[in-house]
Write a protein that holds these residues in place. Structure first.
Motif, short mmCIF file in Angstrom:
data_model
loop_
_atom_site.label_atom_id
_atom_site.label_comp_id
_atom_site.label_asym_id
_atom_site.label_seq_id
_atom_site.Cartn_x
_atom_site.Cartn_y
_atom_site.Cartn_z
N GLU A 15 0.80 -1.22 0.00
CA GLU A 15 0.00 0.00 0.00
C GLU A 15 0.84 1.27 0.00
O GLU A 15 0.42 2.30 -0.52
CB GLU A 15 -0.92 0.00 1.22
CG GLU A 15 -2.00 -1.08 1.18
CD GLU A 15 -2.89 -1.05 2.39
OE1 GLU A 15 -2.46 -0.50 3.42
OE2 GLU A 15 -4.02 -1.56 2.31
N THR A 16 2.03 1.22 0.59
CA THR A 16 2.85 2.43 0.66
C THR A 16 3.61 2.71 -0.63
O THR A 16 4.16 3.80 -0.81
CB THR A 16 3.88 2.33 1.80
OG1 THR A 16 4.73 1.19 1.57
CG2 THR A 16 3.19 2.20 3.15
N LEU A 17 3.69 1.74 -1.53
CA LEU A 17 4.39 1.88 -2.81
C LEU A 17 5.88 2.20 -2.64
O LEU A 17 6.47 2.93 -3.43
CB LEU A 17 3.73 2.97 -3.68
CG LEU A 17 2.27 2.70 -4.08
CD1 LEU A 17 1.73 3.85 -4.90
CD2 LEU A 17 2.14 1.38 -4.84
N ARG A 18 6.49 1.62 -1.61
CA ARG A 18 7.93 1.80 -1.42
C ARG A 18 8.48 0.69 -0.53
O ARG A 18 7.71 0.05 0.21
CB ARG A 18 8.24 3.16 -0.80
CG ARG A 18 7.66 3.34 0.59
CD ARG A 18 8.03 4.69 1.19
NE ARG A 18 7.44 4.84 2.51
CZ ARG A 18 6.23 5.31 2.74
NH1 ARG A 18 5.47 5.68 1.72
NH2 ARG A 18 5.77 5.41 3.97
N PRO A 19 9.80 0.45 -0.58
CA PRO A 19 10.39 -0.60 0.26
C PRO A 19 10.21 -0.30 1.74
O PRO A 19 10.31 0.84 2.18
CB PRO A 19 11.88 -0.53 -0.12
CG PRO A 19 11.90 0.08 -1.48
CD PRO A 19 10.77 1.06 -1.49
N GLY A 20 9.91 -1.33 2.50
CA GLY A 20 9.88 -1.19 3.95
C GLY A 20 8.59 -0.66 4.55
O GLY A 20 8.49 -0.54 5.77
N GLY A 21 7.62 -0.33 3.71
CA GLY A 21 6.36 0.17 4.25
C GLY A 21 6.54 1.44 5.07
O GLY A 21 7.25 2.36 4.68
N THR A 22 5.94 1.47 6.26
CA THR A 22 6.01 2.66 7.11
C THR A 22 7.09 2.56 8.20
O THR A 22 7.14 3.39 9.10
CB THR A 22 4.65 2.92 7.78
OG1 THR A 22 4.26 1.75 8.52
CG2 THR A 22 3.58 3.24 6.75
N GLU A 23 7.94 1.57 8.10
CA GLU A 23 8.97 1.36 9.12
C GLU A 23 9.86 2.61 9.29
O GLU A 23 10.06 3.10 10.42
CB GLU A 23 9.84 0.16 8.74
CG GLU A 23 11.01 -0.09 9.67
CD GLU A 23 11.88 -1.25 9.20
OE1 GLU A 23 13.07 -1.28 9.57
OE2 GLU A 23 11.38 -2.12 8.46
N LEU A 24 10.38 3.13 8.19
CA LEU A 24 11.25 4.30 8.27
C LEU A 24 10.46 5.57 8.56
O LEU A 24 10.98 6.50 9.17
CB LEU A 24 12.03 4.46 6.96
CG LEU A 24 13.00 3.33 6.61
CD1 LEU A 24 13.81 3.69 5.36
CD2 LEU A 24 13.94 3.03 7.77
N THR A 25 9.21 5.60 8.12
CA THR A 25 8.35 6.76 8.39
C THR A 25 8.20 6.96 9.90
O THR A 25 8.40 8.08 10.41
CB THR A 25 6.95 6.56 7.77
OG1 THR A 25 7.07 6.18 6.41
CG2 THR A 25 6.13 7.83 7.90
#
Length: 236
Positions: A15-25
């Motif tokens: 859903e986030t369209l990037r590696p790692g999802g919301t982990e770094l967010t």
């Protein structure tokens, strides 16, 4: 062609369209110590998954922006009542110093004019505000021009030259406080794609509707030696 609108791309990136999802967010938001009610712009909000995450776990006022009408519509459906703006990061209609922080996650590498995008982020970010970037970069910059020639609407078309990015940030009064490598997230994504499609070559051809030569594109990517980073900067 915007590959982020592709079902194949959304399937492997989530859903986030990037590696790692919301982990770094989440890591970045906690580092910046935003206060309740702070105004945050999700620059390149995609389907709105990050906005939902922020609204679920934090008490911030989030605005989304994406150049894709299709993705912005998805973000609006996922986040009723949230302002989702369809516009380019290079030319927004926000007021000066409108935001306490800007998230640019796998976004700036899509911009036709990175310098103008950073200048616009500077304009709309308040003094002592934050800029959070997670994105791809190349360790071998020799092949960047070849990547830019390809009509591929993903962050892999214009991966960052970190030296150039740091210079742009400095010119726009952003002091870099954190720069971390997270290549493991990129490697995990590549492994997931290969498991699903058999090879990266096949994936690129499928996701693009055979509009690109997957083997040639993947060959350039290998030579470029991709990495993935998290950068946090504060405006003077």
């Amino acid at each position: 062609m915007n590959l982020y609108e592709s079902g194949a791309m959304q399937k492997v990136l989530g859903e986030t369209l990037r590696p790692g999802g919301t982990e770094l967010t989440k890591r970045a938001l906690e580092y910046c110590r935003f206060k309740s009610g702070d105004r945050i712009l999700d620059l390149g909000c995609g389907t709105g998954a990050t906005i939902k995450c922020i609204n679920d776990f934090y008490d911030f006022h989030v605005t989304g922006l994406d150049i894709s009408e299709k993705l912005a519509a998805q973000a609006g459906r996922l986040n009723p009542g949230v302002d989702i703006v369809v516009a380019s990061a290079e030319n927004t209609t926000f007021e000066n110093s409108a935001f306490d922080g800007v998230l640019a996650e796998c976004t700036l590498s899509l911009m036709d004019n990175l310098e103008k995008s950073i200048e616009e982020i500077n304009r709309i970010t308040r003094r002592k505000g934050w800029l959070i970037i997670s994105d791809v970069y190349v360790k071998n910059t020799e092949y960047m021009d070849e990547l830019k020639k390809l009509s591929v609407g993903t962050c892999l078309k214009r991966p960052h030259d970190l030296k150039n990015l740091r210079e742009l940030l400095n010119r726009n009064r952003f002091n870099m406080l954190i720069l971390e490598e997270h290549d493991n997230l990129l490697l995990q994504l590549l492994a997931d794609i290969i498991f699903e499609y058999g090879s990266m070559d096949k994936f690129w051809e499928y996701a693009s509707g055979s509009s690109i030569d997957g083997k040639s594109f993947q060959n350039i990517l290998k030579k470029s030696k991709l990495g993935y980073f998290l950068l946090i900067a504060c405006k003077e």
